[in-house]
Design an enzyme around this catalytic site. Sequence first.
Site, PDB file in Angstrom:
ATOM      1  N   ASP A   1       0.787  -1.157   0.093  1.00 49.89           N
ATOM      2  CA  ASP A   1      -0.012   0.050   0.117  1.00 49.89           C
ATOM      3  C   ASP A   1       0.926   1.218  -0.099  1.00 49.89           C
ATOM      4  OD1 ASP A   1       1.095  -0.268   2.901  1.00 49.89           O
ATOM      5  OD2 ASP A   1      -0.851  -0.970   3.415  1.00 49.89           O
TER       6      ASP A   1
ATOM      7  N   ASN B   1      -6.874  -2.929  14.622  1.00 47.38           N
ATOM      8  CA  ASN B   1      -8.473  -3.049  14.345  1.00 47.38           C
ATOM      9  C   ASN B   1      -8.579  -4.191  13.340  1.00 47.38           C
ATOM     10  OD1 ASN B   1      -7.316  -2.186  12.035  1.00 47.38           O
ATOM     11  ND2 ASN B   1      -8.510  -0.199  11.636  1.00 47.38           N
TER      12      ASN B   1
ATOM     13  N   HIS C   1      -7.086  -4.780  10.461  1.00 41.09           N
ATOM     14  CA  HIS C   1      -6.929  -4.446   8.996  1.00 41.09           C
ATOM     15  C   HIS C   1      -5.634  -5.192   8.501  1.00 41.09           C
ATOM     16  CE1 HIS C   1      -4.042  -0.537   9.430  1.00 41.09           C
ATOM     17  NE2 HIS C   1      -3.362  -1.735   9.444  1.00 41.09           N
TER      18      HIS C   1
ATOM     19  N   GLU D   1      -9.479  -1.857   5.440  1.00 46.27           N
ATOM     20  CA  GLU D   1     -10.066  -1.473   6.754  1.00 46.27           C
ATOM     21  C   GLU D   1     -11.026  -2.088   7.173  1.00 46.27           C
ATOM     22  OE1 GLU D   1      -8.219   0.208   8.803  1.00 46.27           O
ATOM     23  OE2 GLU D   1      -7.675   2.343   7.948  1.00 46.27           O
TER      24      GLU D   1
HETATM   25  P1  PGA Z   1       2.408  -1.908  12.695  1.00 43.40           P
HETATM   26  O1  PGA Z   1       1.428  -2.007  11.488  1.00 43.40           O
HETATM   27  O2  PGA Z   1       3.278  -2.896  12.163  1.00 43.40           O
HETATM   28  O3  PGA Z   1       2.990  -0.608  12.615  1.00 43.40           O
HETATM   29  O4  PGA Z   1       1.790  -2.292  13.885  1.00 43.40           O
HETATM   30  C1  PGA Z   1       0.750  -3.257  11.205  1.00 43.40           C
HETATM   31  C2  PGA Z   1      -0.161  -2.963  10.378  1.00 43.40           C
HETATM   32  O5  PGA Z   1      -1.087  -2.039  10.460  1.00 43.40           O
HETATM   33  O6  PGA Z   1      -0.636  -3.814   9.265  1.00 43.40           O
END
Ligand code: PGA
Length: 251
Positions: free
Chosen positions: A72, A141, A143, A148
């Site tokens: 992304d 959350n 995702h 999302e």
């Molecule tokens: P993070 O993000 O490694 O910064 O916790 C993980 C994600 O959002 O996929």
Amino acid sequence: MLADALNVRVFASESEAAAACAALVAAAIREKPSLVLGLPTGRTPLNVYRELVALHRRGQVDFSRVTTFNLDEFLGLAPDDPSSYRAYMERHFFQHVNLAPERIHFFDGSAERAERECVRYDLELATAGGLDLLLLGIGPNGHVAFLEPGESLQAGSHRARLSRESRQAVASLFGDDVWKVPLAALTLGMAALIQARRVILLAFGVNKAAAVTAMVRGPITPVCPASFLQLHGNVEVWVDAEAGRGLDGSR
Ligand code: PGA
């Protein structure tokens, strides 16, 4: 006792998991030098990139024929914007290894037409034959990539509106100012993740525990996008004890 659809492996520490993950990537590249690798950003994979760079410096992994696709990118950010995921990847990985620049694939967040950029990306991924090995993180959350939680998920690459929680989580890339975090991103869709031939999802720390439990034990629902990985068949979830603590005991 019912078996979980996802294979969970609990590591003694995050650094042990990262070293094992880098070793797995290196072994996959030795087995298939032209591996197509899906790569995440965020805090979680930082140690994996550090380990891979170290392996490369010791001559133990050669990226010269590897193809990469990142998951992304923030909408509106040019690749050379220091807050972009492209810049993150340059800093932490690309500039330290011998990937061929033409085999590094990234969404251009500054593309004039997001839809056309997504079509281009999906076409490039299809032309490369899809992902052989996909490394993933997971948001608190639930995702994955920037898919999302919501009422539905999209199969193909698309423009995604970022949740407040996700914007908060990446604020450090924007001088800790959540208001500077773009409202949207371009992301791979669920189809690219499900069609990856092998997936390693990494999750560390207690703030990932609820998402990990929902992904592994919960229903398959767009409220927890990662839960769709239960349909995959070749996903390993690598956690430390804190991220895996909701999975203790039988189901
Ligand atoms: P993070 O993000 O490694 O910064 O916790 C993980 C994600 O959002 O996929």
